[in-house]
Scaffold this active site. Sequence first.
Site, PDB file in Angstrom:
ATOM      1  N   HIS A   1       6.255 -12.516   5.270  1.00 25.34           N
ATOM      2  CA  HIS A   1       6.088 -11.926   3.939  1.00 25.34           C
ATOM      3  C   HIS A   1       7.443 -11.534   3.403  1.00 25.34           C
ATOM      4  O   HIS A   1       8.334 -11.159   4.151  1.00 25.34           O
ATOM      5  CB  HIS A   1       5.165 -10.694   3.991  1.00 25.34           C
ATOM      6  CG  HIS A   1       5.607  -9.632   4.940  1.00 25.34           C
ATOM      7  ND1 HIS A   1       5.360  -9.707   6.291  1.00 25.34           N
ATOM      8  CD2 HIS A   1       6.282  -8.471   4.749  1.00 25.34           C
ATOM      9  CE1 HIS A   1       5.855  -8.634   6.888  1.00 25.34           C
ATOM     10  NE2 HIS A   1       6.433  -7.871   5.977  1.00 25.34           N
TER      11      HIS A   1
ATOM     12  N   ILE B   1       0.826  -1.215   0.000  1.00 19.31           N
ATOM     13  CA  ILE B   1       0.000   0.000   0.000  1.00 19.31           C
ATOM     14  C   ILE B   1       0.859   1.263   0.000  1.00 19.31           C
ATOM     15  O   ILE B   1       0.400   2.331  -0.425  1.00 19.31           O
ATOM     16  CB  ILE B   1      -0.981  -0.041   1.202  1.00 19.31           C
ATOM     17  CG1 ILE B   1      -2.211   0.810   0.942  1.00 19.31           C
ATOM     18  CG2 ILE B   1      -0.301   0.334   2.502  1.00 19.31           C
ATOM     19  CD1 ILE B   1      -3.364   0.531   1.911  1.00 19.31           C
TER      20      ILE B   1
ATOM     21  N   VAL C   1       4.166  -6.098  10.363  1.00 20.89           N
ATOM     22  CA  VAL C   1       3.106  -7.099  10.246  1.00 20.89           C
ATOM     23  C   VAL C   1       3.736  -8.456  10.531  1.00 20.89           C
ATOM     24  O   VAL C   1       4.641  -8.889   9.800  1.00 20.89           O
ATOM     25  CB  VAL C   1       2.453  -7.086   8.845  1.00 20.89           C
ATOM     26  CG1 VAL C   1       1.351  -8.143   8.764  1.00 20.89           C
ATOM     27  CG2 VAL C   1       1.880  -5.701   8.527  1.00 20.89           C
TER      28      VAL C   1
END
Length: 121
Positions: free
Chosen positions: A106, A37, A102
């Site tokens: 990832h 984002i 987070v």
Amino acid sequence: MSDGTPVPDCLFCKIIAREIPAEVVRETETTLAFRDIHPQAPTHVLVVPKAHHPNAAALALAAPDQAAAVLAEAGEVAAQEKIAESGYRLIFNTGAGAGQTVFHAHVHVLGGHGSLHGTLV
Ligand code: 5GP
Ligand code: ZN
């Protein structure tokens, strides 16, 4: 060892469950790739395992096949985004002190337009 169970308040588990929208660029049975984002390069895609593990090393310990799938998908994303030839960088931030925000494994796939020249991070 983490067991891969979804975590209710995990942002990436919610994106995987399509509870939060994201611009998905690739999907397999075990992985999802979507655009960051807040892109830090012309191409900035995150590849995540659909199973919840807190970081890349925990993923590799608990589910090595899925760790390999994440890396293979990072390569597929690079090819699809046409940055495989010019080069790209894979980053696994691990721990808050390294910038991990987070806590669902990832990899950042970063590249495009010479954006990585002369930089380490
Ligand atoms: P980390 O800092 O944990 O390595 O990476 C987390 C990444 O997730 C950051 O680059 C951040 O911009 C991205 N991010 C945070 N919230 C969202 C969101 O709601 N959607 C998407 N697509 N990316 C997000
Ligand atoms: Zn999660």
